[in-house]
Design a protein around this motif. Structure first.
Motif, PDB file in Angstrom:
ATOM      1  N   VAL A  57       0.969  -1.112  -0.004  1.00 21.61           N
ATOM      2  CA  VAL A  57      -0.088   0.186   0.045  1.00 21.61           C
ATOM      3  C   VAL A  57       0.926   1.251   0.102  1.00 21.61           C
ATOM      4  N   ALA A  58       0.292   2.317  -0.333  1.00 24.17           N
ATOM      5  CA  ALA A  58       1.284   3.635  -0.317  1.00 24.17           C
ATOM      6  C   ALA A  58       1.251   3.957   0.970  1.00 24.17           C
ATOM      7  N   MET A  59       2.510   4.612   1.068  1.00 17.95           N
ATOM      8  CA  MET A  59       3.057   5.060   2.447  1.00 17.95           C
ATOM      9  C   MET A  59       3.871   6.479   2.239  1.00 17.95           C
ATOM     10  N   THR A  60       3.541   7.366   3.522  1.00 14.45           N
ATOM     11  CA  THR A  60       4.327   8.229   3.508  1.00 14.45           C
ATOM     12  C   THR A  60       5.133   8.434   4.761  1.00 14.45           C
ATOM     13  N   VAL A  61       6.485   8.887   4.847  1.00 18.79           N
ATOM     14  CA  VAL A  61       7.248   8.737   5.840  1.00 18.79           C
ATOM     15  C   VAL A  61       7.533  10.122   6.278  1.00 18.79           C
ATOM     16  N   ILE A  62       7.213  10.681   7.516  1.00 22.15           N
ATOM     17  CA  ILE A  62       7.703  11.861   7.728  1.00 22.15           C
ATOM     18  C   ILE A  62       8.683  11.734   8.797  1.00 22.15           C
ATOM     19  N   HIS A 459       9.124  -5.208  -9.592  1.00 23.92           N
ATOM     20  CA  HIS A 459      10.241  -4.436  -9.825  1.00 23.92           C
ATOM     21  C   HIS A 459      10.782  -4.657 -10.988  1.00 23.92           C
ATOM     22  N   LEU A 460      10.535  -3.786 -12.015  1.00 24.92           N
ATOM     23  CA  LEU A 460      10.772  -3.580 -13.359  1.00 24.92           C
ATOM     24  C   LEU A 460      12.217  -3.415 -13.212  1.00 24.92           C
ATOM     25  N   THR A 461      12.861  -2.483 -12.644  1.00 25.69           N
ATOM     26  CA  THR A 461      14.475  -2.205 -12.507  1.00 25.69           C
ATOM     27  C   THR A 461      14.764  -1.993 -11.309  1.00 25.69           C
ATOM     28  N   PRO A 462      15.923  -1.801 -10.722  1.00 25.07           N
ATOM     29  CA  PRO A 462      16.207  -1.508  -9.349  1.00 25.07           C
ATOM     30  C   PRO A 462      15.687  -0.070  -8.869  1.00 25.07           C
ATOM     31  N   ASP A 463      15.196   0.500  -9.841  1.00 24.90           N
ATOM     32  CA  ASP A 463      14.818   2.078  -9.497  1.00 24.90           C
ATOM     33  C   ASP A 463      13.250   2.189  -9.620  1.00 24.90           C
ATOM     34  N   LEU A 464      12.616   1.325 -10.190  1.00 28.51           N
ATOM     35  CA  LEU A 464      11.382   1.329 -10.695  1.00 28.51           C
ATOM     36  C   LEU A 464      10.552   0.107 -10.185  1.00 28.51           C
ATOM     37  N   SER A 465       9.488   0.299  -9.491  1.00 29.22           N
ATOM     38  CA  SER A 465       8.573  -0.709  -8.946  1.00 29.22           C
ATOM     39  C   SER A 465       7.007  -0.272  -9.055  1.00 29.22           C
ATOM     40  N   LEU A 466       6.289  -1.236  -9.448  1.00 31.78           N
ATOM     41  CA  LEU A 466       4.928  -0.923  -9.582  1.00 31.78           C
ATOM     42  C   LEU A 466       4.160  -1.956  -8.622  1.00 31.78           C
ATOM     43  N   ARG A 467       3.087  -1.354  -8.214  1.00 30.37           N
ATOM     44  CA  ARG A 467       2.178  -2.038  -7.181  1.00 30.37           C
ATOM     45  C   ARG A 467       0.829  -2.122  -7.567  1.00 30.37           C
ATOM     46  N   GLY A 519       0.015   1.643  -7.957  1.00 34.11           N
ATOM     47  CA  GLY A 519       0.884   2.368  -7.553  1.00 34.11           C
ATOM     48  C   GLY A 519       2.308   2.252  -8.302  1.00 34.11           C
ATOM     49  N   ALA A 520       3.142   3.473  -8.238  1.00 34.66           N
ATOM     50  CA  ALA A 520       4.493   3.292  -8.869  1.00 34.66           C
ATOM     51  C   ALA A 520       5.565   3.961  -8.066  1.00 34.66           C
ATOM     52  N   LEU A 521       6.484   3.346  -7.695  1.00 37.09           N
ATOM     53  CA  LEU A 521       7.417   4.212  -7.004  1.00 37.09           C
ATOM     54  C   LEU A 521       8.984   4.167  -7.649  1.00 37.09           C
ATOM     55  N   TYR A 522       9.541   5.442  -8.051  1.00 35.23           N
ATOM     56  CA  TYR A 522      10.656   5.331  -8.776  1.00 35.23           C
ATOM     57  C   TYR A 522      11.554   6.276  -7.974  1.00 35.23           C
ATOM     58  N   ARG A 523      12.737   5.752  -8.118  1.00 36.83           N
ATOM     59  CA  ARG A 523      13.962   6.553  -7.626  1.00 36.83           C
ATOM     60  C   ARG A 523      14.915   6.990  -8.715  1.00 36.83           C
ATOM     61  N   PHE A 524      14.953   8.107  -8.800  1.00 39.02           N
ATOM     62  CA  PHE A 524      15.867   8.909  -9.656  1.00 39.02           C
ATOM     63  C   PHE A 524      17.271   8.621  -9.608  1.00 39.02           C
ATOM     64  N   SER A 525      17.872   8.354 -10.756  1.00 39.43           N
ATOM     65  CA  SER A 525      19.487   8.050 -10.749  1.00 39.43           C
ATOM     66  C   SER A 525      20.116   9.471 -11.129  1.00 39.43           C
ATOM     67  N   ILE A 526      19.653  10.056 -11.788  1.00 42.00           N
ATOM     68  CA  ILE A 526      20.469  11.568 -12.139  1.00 42.00           C
ATOM     69  C   ILE A 526      20.611  12.441 -10.816  1.00 42.00           C
ATOM     70  N   ILE A 527      19.376  12.447 -10.217  1.00 43.20           N
ATOM     71  CA  ILE A 527      19.148  13.301  -9.176  1.00 43.20           C
ATOM     72  C   ILE A 527      18.731  12.655  -7.859  1.00 43.20           C
ATOM     73  N   PRO A 528      19.296  12.804  -6.673  1.00 40.19           N
ATOM     74  CA  PRO A 528      18.543  12.054  -5.401  1.00 40.19           C
ATOM     75  C   PRO A 528      17.384  12.161  -5.042  1.00 40.19           C
ATOM     76  N   VAL A 578       0.504  12.161  -5.584  1.00 37.01           N
ATOM     77  CA  VAL A 578       1.571  12.016  -6.087  1.00 37.01           C
ATOM     78  C   VAL A 578       2.341  12.609  -4.947  1.00 37.01           C
ATOM     79  N   GLN A 579       3.411  12.053  -4.798  1.00 36.71           N
ATOM     80  CA  GLN A 579       4.616  12.568  -3.613  1.00 36.71           C
ATOM     81  C   GLN A 579       5.772  12.576  -4.341  1.00 36.71           C
ATOM     82  N   LEU A 580       6.374  13.779  -4.492  1.00 36.51           N
ATOM     83  CA  LEU A 580       7.714  13.793  -5.120  1.00 36.51           C
ATOM     84  C   LEU A 580       8.552  14.364  -3.985  1.00 36.51           C
TER      85      LEU A 580
END
Length: 713
Positions: A57-62, A459-467, A519-528, A578-580
């Motif tokens: 499930v989608a989560m936000t960590v504060i 996990h399509l790639t180490p940086d992209l996951s679909l849910r 859901g989709a969770l993507y971790r950028f590689s060019i910029i953290p 959306v959370q960026l």
């Protein structure tokens, strides 16, 4: 026009963020890379420790960095930074926090926990945010589950769950303190001490807080609190966690609404004293390399003592302003109705009916926030972890009790709930994670509830996951929803009724929601940074509604109805969140949140008439942004902005869309290797204008707070 404004604002922010990605990374002045680079480890979604990209499930960590940069003065304020959440100051010191709207001043479909201990109080069917026994500096992080989580945490997590995780004592400074002064005559102070012995660490935290509230209503508050946290390892296999605390004080508040022919002079606020305490114990034993046992139990207690109203308070709240002022300026005029002119006899009779009711009902309170409640819970669970599968299963027992004639006219009420649950995370290959979970709950004298959830993470790639997620959840009615009964009597014998305000319904069924999620969770590689997208659809049925039903007995106030709760309504919410998170430089990071909620609620029939809602019950658009910059290692600048679209709060008013901007500047000093100091200035709603969050006449104006913090390591 409003939509174009929102979309252009978001586009500008995104363009700015992408542009910043091209900025060369300077020499690190203050490395906050841990804030954004790594996808965090979470536990609240399934009771299992897993990466957020594996959660169902989608989560936000504060985290601590977000808490500090936000300039939040209270815990509820932090949830403005969670997409899909709504937060309101009902009064200056009373808060409402909900997810996807459809709520009143006591939101009841959201579980709130502190270190896994539920603080959802059965007396009010909601957490009491003013009596948590907690300070913002006690918090390490907050895990927010955005979506139904009853398969993990039970009925209260019907729409979502919040788990406030406090700081481990071993991470604390030996001594620290803070003082906050500011608007509303705010005077807050906190002291903290930590230490250790041969088997573990401990912390003691306490404080005092006070403010006078708004000038218009004088809805101030005062509290003293003390909490203890201890973590001990008596053997290499055993870990014992202990939490305990007490919080006592008072708040002043009221229903800030007026009837026809009334003015602001008719709004009455009342003082409500409270005392809460809690005890929480957890024992974890490692049985072997892959298996651990946890036994935990807790007890919460909350006593609410609302000020008893005077006859002046009753008349001021119930009569129109002209009649009230006439009585106020002519005391004793209604003592003998016979001698009065004909045009005053009806008013005189009305006055005497109110006087009889006032004298015949010692439990009468204007806010109905009066009584005591306790919650006792024990749970035993096993966690098994292998390379490809992890499971958490267990059983639990909870006893809720409530007392006080204001809310439970028939006397003390209690109920017991039993539960059994299992959650599993299966990883057949690095490319897939399958989460399944279910919980069964049974109330000893009421309905049962079965909740289940399944989620597939690809996990399509180490940086992209679909849910992909699907859940069916049920919420058992709370103690107050089933047994709440309030009566105002007309004579001391209790055989004549002035107002049958509310009647119980022990036959309430559980509410149900079916949720679909992509859901989709993507971790950028060019910029953290990371991008989290959630598309959802929630179908709620058997929704509990409180309405006016026919009451067969005579009521001296002339009414023929009473408030009753039944499973009558349904609604559908669908949309996107959306959370960026981005960190273009070591000294600069930012958050951007956006939610689109399209919620529809068809009319429902209560047995007498059809009821429909024409106002939006959730904001169609909402957004928040937070930027933090360290131009120097000893200086932090941050700014946050919040936008909430027009929508309606039950028991409140329809709120127009509003924007709010908060600014914060903090200066750091290090006098020596053991001492750190910080002076910060926070401006809330810095750019104005004054706006309202719940009631038409309760304003949130520009507010200023200055805080000094000192740590000794």
């Amino acid at each position: 026009m409003q939509k174009r404004y929102i979309h252009s604002t978001l586009l500008t922010c995104l363009t700015g963020f992408i542009g910043m990605a091209s900025i060369s990374v300077a020499e690190a002045q203050l490395d906050e890379s841990a804030f954004l680079i790594d996808i965090p480890i979470v536990t609240s979604a399934t009771r299992l420790s897993q990466q957020q990209s594996d959660a169902p499930v989608a989560m936000t960590v504060i985290d601590r960095a977000t808490i500090a940069a936000s300039g939040a003065q209270t815990v509820p304020d932090l949830f403005r930074l969670v997409p899909g959440f709504q937060v309101a100051h009902v009064n200056t010191n009373k808060y409402a926090v909900t997810y996807h709207g459809h709520s009143d001043d006591f939101p009841r479909r959201l579980e709130v926990m502190i270190d896994g201990r539920s603080v959802y109080m059965p007396l009010i069917s909601s957490p009491d945010w003013t009596s948590l026994g907690l300070h913002l500096d006690d918090i390490e992080r907050i895990e927010v589950v955005r979506g139904s989580n009853t398969a993990t945490h039970g009925s209260n997590a019907f729409m979502g769950a919040i788990n406030i995780i406090t700081r481990h004592p071993s991470t604390e400074a030996r001594a620290s303190g803070s003082i906050t002064l500011g608007s509303l005559n705010t005077q807050n102070s906190n002291l903290r001490f930590s230490g250790h012995n041969s088997i573990g660490h401990y912390r003691l935290s306490g404080g005092y807080e006070e403010n006078t509230g708004s000038q218009r209503f004088g809805d101030g508050a005062r509290r003293n609190y003390l909490n203890f946290s201890g973590s001990f390892a008596p053997t290499i296999r055993d870990q014992i966690e202990i939490w305990a605390g007490v919080d006592r004080g008072h708040t002043t508040g009221g229903s800030l609404k007026m009837n026809e022919n009334q003015t602001l002079n008719n709004i009455v606020t009342m003082r409500r004293d409270y005392r809460s305490d809690f005890q929480h114990l957890s024992w974890n034993r490692i049985l072997d390399t892959n298996l651990s046992l946890e036994v935990k139990g807790y007890r919460n207690a909350l006593d609410l003592a609302e000020q008893q109203p005077s006859i002046d308070d009753i008349l001021r709240a119930e009569l129109n302003n002209d009649v009230y002022l006439f009585w106020k300026n002519n005391p004793g005029i209604f003592n003998n109705c016979v001698i009065l002119p004909v045009n005053l006899i009806a008013t005189c009779n009305q006055y005497n009916r109110y006087l009889n009711a006032f004298n015949s009902t010692p439990a009468l309170r204007l806010l109905n926030e009066n009584g005591s409640t306790t919650q006792e819970d024990i749970q035993v669970s096993l966690t098994h972890q292998e390379s490809w599968i992890s499971t958490s299963s267990g059983i639990g027992y909870r006893r809720d009790s409530g007392s006080g004639r204001t809310l439970f006219d028939q006397g003390d009420i209690s109920s017991s709930r039993y539960r059994a649950f299992v959650n599993a995370a299966v990883t057949p290959s690095p490319a897939y994670t399958l989460n399944i979970g279910t919980m069964y709950e049974k109330e000893d004298s009421g309905p049962s509830a079965i909740s289940a959830r399944a989620g597939l993470n690809i996990h399509l790639t180490p940086d992209l996951s679909l849910r992909l997620g699907l859940s069916q959840s049920e919420r058992l009615p709370s103690l107050h929803e089933r047994y709440g009964e309030s009566t105002i009597y007309y004579n001391g014998d209790g055989n004549e009724i002035f107002n049958a305000f509310r009647r119980p319904n022990p036959d309430l069924k559980s509410e149900r929601v079916v949720s679909h999620e992509f859901g989709a969770l993507y971790r950028f590689s060019i910029i953290p940074g990371t991008l989290d997208l959630r598309l959802f659809k929630e179908d709620v049925s058997r929704g509990i509604e409180t309405y006016r039903a026919t009451f067969p007995e005579t009521q001296e106030n002339g009414s023929s109805t009473t408030h009753v709760s039944k499973n009558l309504s349904s609604w559908t919410s669908q949309g996107a969140e959306v959370q960026l998170k981005l960190q273009p430089r070591n000294d600069l990071w930012m958050l951007l949140n956006y939610a689109y909620i399209n919620s529809t609620k068809p009319p429902y029939f209560n047995g007498n008439q059809w009821t429909s809602r024409t106002d939006a019950l959730a904001p169609r658009h909402s957004a928040s942004a937070l930027v933090s910059w360290h131009p120097r290692p000893d200086l932090q600048l941050s700014a946050s902005h919040y936008f909430v679209d027009r929508f309606h709060w039950f028991e409140g008013d329809t709120r127009d869309a509003y924007n709010r901007t908060d600014l914060r500047i903090a200066k750091l000093w290090t006098p020596n290797m053991q001492t750190q100091a910080e002076l910060s200035l926070t401006l809330q709603n810095a750019l104005g204008p004054t706006y309202q969050e719940f009631y038409d006449y309760h304003d949130f104006e520009r507010r200023v707070f200055m805080q000094f913090r000192l740590k000794y390591h």
